[in-house]
Design a protein around this motif. Structure first.
Motif, PDB file in Angstrom:
ATOM      1  N   PHE A  23       0.834  -1.188   0.000  1.00 13.69           N
ATOM      2  CA  PHE A  23       0.000   0.000   0.000  1.00 13.69           C
ATOM      3  C   PHE A  23       0.873   1.244   0.000  1.00 13.69           C
ATOM      4  CE2 PHE A  23      -2.897  -3.112   1.778  1.00 13.69           C
ATOM      5  CZ  PHE A  23      -4.121  -2.756   1.250  1.00 13.69           C
ATOM      6  N   GLY A  24       0.407   2.283  -0.678  1.00 18.33           N
ATOM      7  CA  GLY A  24       1.057   3.578  -0.623  1.00 18.33           C
ATOM      8  C   GLY A  24       0.197   4.559   0.144  1.00 18.33           C
ATOM      9  N   GLY A  25       0.826   5.566   0.738  1.00 10.64           N
ATOM     10  CA  GLY A  25       0.079   6.609   1.420  1.00 10.64           C
ATOM     11  C   GLY A  25      -0.417   6.203   2.786  1.00 10.64           C
ATOM     12  N   ALA A  26      -1.401   6.967   3.289  1.00 12.17           N
ATOM     13  CA  ALA A  26      -1.905   6.778   4.642  1.00 12.17           C
ATOM     14  C   ALA A  26      -3.420   6.872   4.656  1.00 12.17           C
ATOM     15  CB  ALA A  26      -1.306   7.823   5.582  1.00 12.17           C
ATOM     16  N   ALA A  27      -4.014   6.333   5.733  1.00 11.14           N
ATOM     17  CA  ALA A  27      -5.448   6.431   5.958  1.00 11.14           C
ATOM     18  C   ALA A  27      -5.717   7.459   7.041  1.00 11.14           C
ATOM     19  CB  ALA A  27      -6.008   5.075   6.372  1.00 11.14           C
ATOM     20  N   ASP A  28      -6.751   8.279   6.841  1.00 12.18           N
ATOM     21  CA  ASP A  28      -7.177   9.245   7.852  1.00 12.18           C
ATOM     22  C   ASP A  28      -8.221   8.585   8.742  1.00 12.18           C
ATOM     23  OD1 ASP A  28      -5.590  11.346   6.807  1.00 12.18           O
ATOM     24  OD2 ASP A  28      -7.087  11.683   5.238  1.00 12.18           O
ATOM     25  N   VAL A  29      -7.934   8.488  10.032  1.00 16.19           N
ATOM     26  CA  VAL A  29      -8.806   7.816  10.995  1.00 16.19           C
ATOM     27  C   VAL A  29      -9.320   8.833  12.015  1.00 16.19           C
ATOM     28  CG1 VAL A  29      -9.000   5.963  12.699  1.00 16.19           C
ATOM     29  CG2 VAL A  29      -7.486   5.687  10.718  1.00 16.19           C
ATOM     30  N   THR A  30     -10.636   8.831  12.244  1.00 15.27           N
ATOM     31  CA  THR A  30     -11.241   9.714  13.244  1.00 15.27           C
ATOM     32  C   THR A  30     -12.264   8.921  14.060  1.00 15.27           C
ATOM     33  OG1 THR A  30     -12.960  10.424  11.683  1.00 15.27           O
ATOM     34  CG2 THR A  30     -10.974  11.770  11.804  1.00 15.27           C
ATOM     35  N   GLY A  31     -12.575   9.430  15.279  1.00 15.62           N
ATOM     36  CA  GLY A  31     -13.612   8.796  16.074  1.00 15.62           C
ATOM     37  C   GLY A  31     -13.244   8.611  17.519  1.00 15.62           C
ATOM     38  N   ASN A  32     -13.891   7.621  18.148  1.00 11.90           N
ATOM     39  CA  ASN A  32     -13.727   7.358  19.569  1.00 11.90           C
ATOM     40  C   ASN A  32     -13.382   5.885  19.802  1.00 11.90           C
ATOM     41  OD1 ASN A  32     -14.679  10.062  20.120  1.00 11.90           O
ATOM     42  ND2 ASN A  32     -16.757   9.280  19.763  1.00 11.90           N
ATOM     43  N   LEU A  33     -12.606   5.631  20.869  1.00 11.43           N
ATOM     44  CA  LEU A  33     -12.180   4.276  21.211  1.00 11.43           C
ATOM     45  C   LEU A  33     -12.145   4.138  22.725  1.00 11.43           C
ATOM     46  CD1 LEU A  33     -10.973   1.524  20.211  1.00 11.43           C
ATOM     47  CD2 LEU A  33      -8.723   2.595  20.446  1.00 11.43           C
ATOM     48  N   SER A  34     -12.699   3.036  23.244  1.00 13.66           N
ATOM     49  CA  SER A  34     -12.689   2.824  24.691  1.00 13.66           C
ATOM     50  C   SER A  34     -12.452   1.358  25.001  1.00 13.66           C
ATOM     51  CB  SER A  34     -14.014   3.280  25.319  1.00 13.66           C
ATOM     52  OG  SER A  34     -15.098   2.517  24.816  1.00 13.66           O
ATOM     53  N   GLY A  35     -11.861   1.101  26.156  1.00 10.34           N
ATOM     54  CA  GLY A  35     -11.589  -0.261  26.573  1.00 10.34           C
ATOM     55  C   GLY A  35     -11.700  -0.402  28.076  1.00 10.34           C
ATOM     56  N   ILE A  36     -12.103  -1.598  28.524  1.00  6.52           N
ATOM     57  CA  ILE A  36     -12.203  -1.897  29.952  1.00  6.52           C
ATOM     58  C   ILE A  36     -11.677  -3.299  30.191  1.00  6.52           C
ATOM     59  CG2 ILE A  36     -14.599  -2.670  29.684  1.00  6.52           C
ATOM     60  CD1 ILE A  36     -15.090  -1.687  32.562  1.00  6.52           C
ATOM     61  N   ALA A  92     -12.512   5.490   8.807  1.00  2.19           N
ATOM     62  CA  ALA A  92     -11.225   5.556   8.111  1.00  2.19           C
ATOM     63  C   ALA A  92     -11.484   5.839   6.636  1.00  2.19           C
ATOM     64  CB  ALA A  92     -10.455   4.251   8.267  1.00  2.19           C
ATOM     65  N   ARG A  93     -10.654   6.707   6.047  1.00  2.00           N
ATOM     66  CA  ARG A  93     -10.823   7.085   4.648  1.00  2.00           C
ATOM     67  C   ARG A  93      -9.505   6.973   3.893  1.00  2.00           C
ATOM     68  NH1 ARG A  93     -14.793  12.462   4.685  1.00  2.00           N
ATOM     69  NH2 ARG A  93     -16.691  11.354   5.298  1.00  2.00           N
ATOM     70  N   LEU A  94      -9.603   6.477   2.679  1.00  2.00           N
ATOM     71  CA  LEU A  94      -8.480   6.468   1.742  1.00  2.00           C
ATOM     72  C   LEU A  94      -8.844   7.396   0.594  1.00  2.00           C
ATOM     73  CD1 LEU A  94      -7.743   2.631   1.463  1.00  2.00           C
ATOM     74  CD2 LEU A  94      -6.895   4.249   3.159  1.00  2.00           C
ATOM     75  N   LYS A  95      -7.920   8.259   0.224  1.00  2.00           N
ATOM     76  CA  LYS A  95      -8.191   9.247  -0.816  1.00  2.00           C
ATOM     77  C   LYS A  95      -7.207   9.075  -1.971  1.00  2.00           C
ATOM     78  CE  LYS A  95      -9.752  12.535   2.706  1.00  2.00           C
ATOM     79  NZ  LYS A  95      -9.529  13.857   3.318  1.00  2.00           N
ATOM     80  N   ARG A 123      -2.077  -3.492  -9.995  1.00  3.73           N
ATOM     81  CA  ARG A 123      -1.927  -2.227  -9.306  1.00  3.73           C
ATOM     82  C   ARG A 123      -3.102  -1.332  -9.661  1.00  3.73           C
ATOM     83  NH1 ARG A 123       3.043   0.356  -9.695  1.00  3.73           N
ATOM     84  NH2 ARG A 123       1.958   2.226  -8.997  1.00  3.73           N
ATOM     85  N   GLY A 124      -3.378  -0.354  -8.805  1.00  2.00           N
ATOM     86  CA  GLY A 124      -4.464   0.567  -9.065  1.00  2.00           C
ATOM     87  C   GLY A 124      -4.537   1.636  -7.992  1.00  2.00           C
ATOM     88  N   MET A 125      -5.470   2.554  -8.155  1.00  4.47           N
ATOM     89  CA  MET A 125      -5.683   3.636  -7.199  1.00  4.47           C
ATOM     90  C   MET A 125      -6.974   3.358  -6.427  1.00  4.47           C
ATOM     91  SD  MET A 125      -5.919   7.746  -7.872  1.00  4.47           S
ATOM     92  CE  MET A 125      -7.501   7.617  -8.734  1.00  4.47           C
ATOM     93  N   VAL A 126      -6.886   3.383  -5.106  1.00  4.03           N
ATOM     94  CA  VAL A 126      -7.991   2.967  -4.246  1.00  4.03           C
ATOM     95  C   VAL A 126      -8.572   4.164  -3.494  1.00  4.03           C
ATOM     96  CG1 VAL A 126      -8.642   1.570  -2.254  1.00  4.03           C
ATOM     97  CG2 VAL A 126      -7.086   0.637  -3.973  1.00  4.03           C
ATOM     98  N   LEU A 127      -9.905   4.255  -3.481  1.00  3.53           N
ATOM     99  CA  LEU A 127     -10.634   5.198  -2.642  1.00  3.53           C
ATOM    100  C   LEU A 127     -11.581   4.378  -1.769  1.00  3.53           C
ATOM    101  CD1 LEU A 127     -10.634   6.426  -5.858  1.00  3.53           C
ATOM    102  CD2 LEU A 127     -11.213   8.468  -4.530  1.00  3.53           C
TER     103      LEU A 127
END
Length: 230
Positions: free
Chosen positions: A43-56, A70-73, A87-91
């Motif tokens: 894979f090339g590039g990075a994924a943008d990740v947003t949100g909330n995460l919790s653990g107990i 998570a988004r790939l652009k 090979r290809g370009m992924v969104l």
């Protein structure tokens, strides 16, 4: 924001998470969660990740819950096996919510400018789109579609070219881990044949296929492939 509680039942909570993940490093973790082999995918590039995460911690193991996106652009993806390379370009847009491992997942996925070679077959500048949602390893397919300007392959010492290929399915089921796939109807059209319907059912290492058609121009196809005289 980060919040933690210590004691008999420690807790961890992350809210308003904003993160960039390097895909080539994150893919093995995703593949393990989906119970699939990472294979030789790059894979090339990075994924943008947003949100909330919790653990107990319940005394024996951590229980994790999330509400993440998570988004790939337009990331470059390539893969290679002994017989296949592409090979290809992924969104993509991935939303995951709930308690692991039974999280609710929604996925939309698209590939553009895709090139693929498999043995004597070659595909260039293909497009594909996929959308599905599910819980845990089970996914219901909402759309699976692809368009290929031209496919070239070898047959009887000749190179055959088939242009304007399109296929689409709007229902189906995919189960990761056990690798079970069911696509009851895939509509296929090409420059040589039209009005084809393909069904796919794969599980337990075996696959079954069904194919029906109406006005598919079989004689025209046979002439193009030089199976019968023009």
């Amino acid at each position: 924001a980060f919040h933690a509680v210590t004691g008999a039942k420690p807790e961890v909570q992350i809210t308003g998470l904003v993160l960039q993940m390097t895909l080539n490093e994150a893919w093995p973790l995703v593949a393990d969660a989906l119970r699939v082999k990472p294979s030789s995918v790059v894979f090339g590039g990075a994924a943008d990740v947003t949100g909330n995460l919790s653990g107990i911690f319940d005394g024996e193991a951590w229980q994790w819950a999330c509400d993440l996106q998570a988004r790939l652009k337009g990331n470059d993806v390539s893969f290679m096996t002994p017989d296949t390379q592409g090979r290809g370009m992924v969104l993509a847009d991935l939303q995951v919510k709930g308690l692991f491992p039974a999280v609710e997942t929604t996925l939309t996925f698209a590939v553009e400018k895709a090139d693929l070679s498999w043995k004597s077959m070659g595909v260039k500048s293909a497009k594909a789109a996929f959308s599905a949602s599910g819980k845990g390893p089970d996914f219901q397919v909402q759309q699976l579609a692809f368009q290929v300007p031209q496919v070239e392959f070898g047959l009887g010492g000749r190179r055959i070219k088939v242009s304007d290929i399109s296929a689409e399915s709007r229902s189906g089921m995919i189960r990761f881990g056990q690798t079970q796939i069911s696509l009851p109807r895939i509509d296929i059209r090409t420059s040589l044949m039209g009005n084809l319907q393909l069904s796919v059912d794969a599980h337990d290492g075996q696959a079954g296929f069904g194919l029906v058609g109406k006005e598919v121009r079989v004689l025209h196809l046979a002439q193009v492939l030089s199976l019968i005289p023009p």
